[in-house]
Design an enzyme around this catalytic site. Structure first.
Site, PDB file in Angstrom:
ATOM      1  CD  GLN A 262     -20.976   5.033  61.038  1.00 22.28           C
ATOM      2  OE1 GLN A 262     -20.961   3.812  60.993  1.00 22.28           O
ATOM      3  NE2 GLN A 262     -20.856   5.773  59.957  1.00 22.28           N
TER       4      GLN A 262
ATOM      5  CD  GLU B  82     -23.914   6.375  55.656  1.00 18.01           C
ATOM      6  OE1 GLU B  82     -23.340   5.614  54.853  1.00 18.01           O
ATOM      7  OE2 GLU B  82     -23.302   7.174  56.392  1.00 18.01           O
ATOM      8  CG  HIS B  83     -25.230   3.911  59.095  1.00 19.48           C
ATOM      9  ND1 HIS B  83     -24.119   4.664  58.771  1.00 19.48           N
ATOM     10  CD2 HIS B  83     -25.232   2.861  58.246  1.00 19.48           C
ATOM     11  CE1 HIS B  83     -23.481   4.088  57.777  1.00 19.48           C
ATOM     12  NE2 HIS B  83     -24.135   2.990  57.421  1.00 19.48           N
TER      13      HIS B  83
ATOM     14  CG  HIS C 244     -16.069   5.182  58.561  1.00 18.28           C
ATOM     15  ND1 HIS C 244     -15.568   4.270  57.671  1.00 18.28           N
ATOM     16  CD2 HIS C 244     -17.171   4.609  59.095  1.00 18.28           C
ATOM     17  CE1 HIS C 244     -16.332   3.186  57.666  1.00 18.28           C
ATOM     18  NE2 HIS C 244     -17.301   3.370  58.526  1.00 18.28           N
TER      19      HIS C 244
ATOM     20  CG  ASP D 141     -20.489  -0.599  58.076  1.00 22.17           C
ATOM     21  OD1 ASP D 141     -21.338  -0.030  57.378  1.00 22.17           O
ATOM     22  OD2 ASP D 141     -19.773  -0.004  58.903  1.00 22.17           O
TER      23      ASP D 141
ATOM     24  CG  HIS E 239     -47.339  14.865  18.320  1.00 23.87           C
ATOM     25  ND1 HIS E 239     -46.320  15.621  17.813  1.00 23.87           N
ATOM     26  CD2 HIS E 239     -46.835  14.198  19.391  1.00 23.87           C
ATOM     27  CE1 HIS E 239     -45.226  15.429  18.545  1.00 23.87           C
ATOM     28  NE2 HIS E 239     -45.520  14.550  19.507  1.00 23.87           N
TER      29      HIS E 239
END
Length: 427
Positions: free
Chosen positions: A257, A325-326, A260, A359, A418
């Site tokens: 990670q 996230e992960h 990245h 991934d 209505h």
């Protein structure tokens, strides 16, 4: 990499990491994005060419990539890489085909018919980032669910490289996925083109795909004019490990990670101080001669954390507070621990499930909620590219049976017509 032991200190640090994209930088970037979007709205293709020349150093005229260029990228792709792409495509396709929702059709007790019908959007815009790396996996993860949903027109945008073209592997993946309409433009200006339309690029209904801060802010700004998949922030992984975890594997997963982006977060929560210490040494060792060492080291320094926890239950509570996230569970019994997790984009169970398989080719989508949004959001899916329509058909008997209640409710809200629209039919 910071090491903490007190639960509250760990929790506070996790909250700070989750909010790492705020502040003055965000405000300044938002102003720049607004100016870019307005220029694209007013000037169309000219703005795209000028802005791409300004930010990417090339003037991509024409914007659209010829179909023969895509075919050539696939034909010249090395056979081993082509086989890997085909395997990933098959697995992703198989998983997403299982996501298709069913229409609903219900017959009411008074003869009315009710339903919900799913149908695809007409056009989807797929953003594939460039910059520090090329992402053929992102091509597949965006194109496959849109294709399974039945979207007829896929429009892909991706930044050009220094030679004026995206990486061949990205074009090869697009060819495999069936994308034939690709434009070499990226950044906030590409999002503007998809949202507003230009002479070259059509306006779409949904925009999906991750990008940098400017792309994310542009997606946020155009939401409402078009739908978007999510507001993806920098990537993040949280690893929960006990004494059984292999420190070498843990360190490699954290670096997967950290490499990245300098804003990526890599977090370890462990019940073993020995494992925590060993991971620190492994991180130092694996960073030596790492091709992205400077970038990964910055991420670990600023957004890395090792938390020493009293129990796995405490680690699970802290993980839910962060909503990663992960999430990797490198523990002896990962399945029971996963049952205690409520907030995570994707959970990887056991030592043979590194986040990298998710991934690329596990099957579930790798576009996941970040920055704590896993508390209320999930992965990109087939439904991202679908919309549902309610179907309501009453007969006279059904309206006679329910009409008085409709009239009473409408009168209670002071909406005369209505109530009258039902009353006139019943009279």
């Amino acid at each position: 990499m910071q090491v903490l032991q007190e639960p509250e200190a760990i929790g506070n640090r996790l909250e700070a990491i989750a909010q790492r994209t705020g502040g003055a930088e965000m405000s300044e970037a938002a102003h720049q994005v607004e100016a870019i979007l307005e220029r694209v709205r007013l000037e169309g293709d000219k703005a795209l060419l000028d802005l791409t020349e300004r930010f990417d150093g090339v003037r991509p005229d024409p914007l659209r990539i010829p179909a023969e260029t895509l075919a050539e990228a696939w034909r010249t792709c090395p056979s081993g890489l082509r086989s890997a792409l085909e395997l990933a495509h098959r697995r992703i396709l198989d998983f997403h085909q299982r996501q298709l929702p069913r229409d609903i059709s219900v017959s009411g007790v008074h003869g009315e018919r009710l339903g919900r019908r799913w149908s695809p959007v007409d056009r989807a815009g797929l953003y594939v980032p460039g910059g520090r790396a090329s992402y053929p996996s992102t091509v597949l993860m965006n194109a496959v669910p849109a294709t399974v949903a039945g979207v007829q027109r896929l429009v892909m945008v991706t930044p050009p490289g220094p030679d004026g073209w995206p990486k061949p592997i990205v074009l090869a993946a697009a060819h495999l996925a069936g994308i034939r309409e690709i434009y070499r433009v990226g950044g906030a200006q590409a999002i503007g083109a998809l949202a507003y339309g230009t002479d070259s690029i059509p306006r779409v209904d949904v925009i999906s795909g991750p990008g940098n801060l400017y792309v994310t802010l542009a997606k946020k700004a155009v939401y409402g004019r078009v739908a978007i998949d999510s507001l993806a922030g920098p990537s993040e992984v949280l690893v929960i490990a006990d004494q059984s975890a292999n420190p070498t594997h843990v360190a490699a997963d954290l670096l997967a990670q950290a490499e990245h982006d300098p804003m990526a977060a890599a977090i370890l929560l462990t019940t073993s101080a020995a494992v925590g210490k060993a991971v620190q040494h492994e991180l130092e060792a694996q960073l030596r001669n790492h091709p992205r060492a400077e970038l990964a080291a910055a991420a670990l320094r600023d957004w890395g954390l090792i938390g020493i926890c009293a129990s796995l239950e405490e680690a699970a509570r802290l993980s839910d507070r962060f909503a990663p996230e992960h999430l990797e569970l490198l523990v002896e019994r990962p399945v029971p621990l996963a049952d205690h997790i409520r907030h995570a984009g994707a959970i990887f169970l056991g030592p043979w499930s590194p986040e990298a398989v998710g991934d690329y080719l596990a099957g579930p989508n790798h576009t996941l909620p970040t920055s704590g949004t896993a508390r209320f959001a999930g992965a990109l899916s087939v439904e991202t590219f679908l919309r549902h329509t309610s179907l309501i058909q009453f007969n006279r008997q059904a309206l006679e049976a329910t009409g008085p209640a409709v009239i009473a409710l409408a009168d209670s809200e002071g909406l005369h017509s209505h109530a009258e629209s039902v009353r006139l039919r019943l009279n």
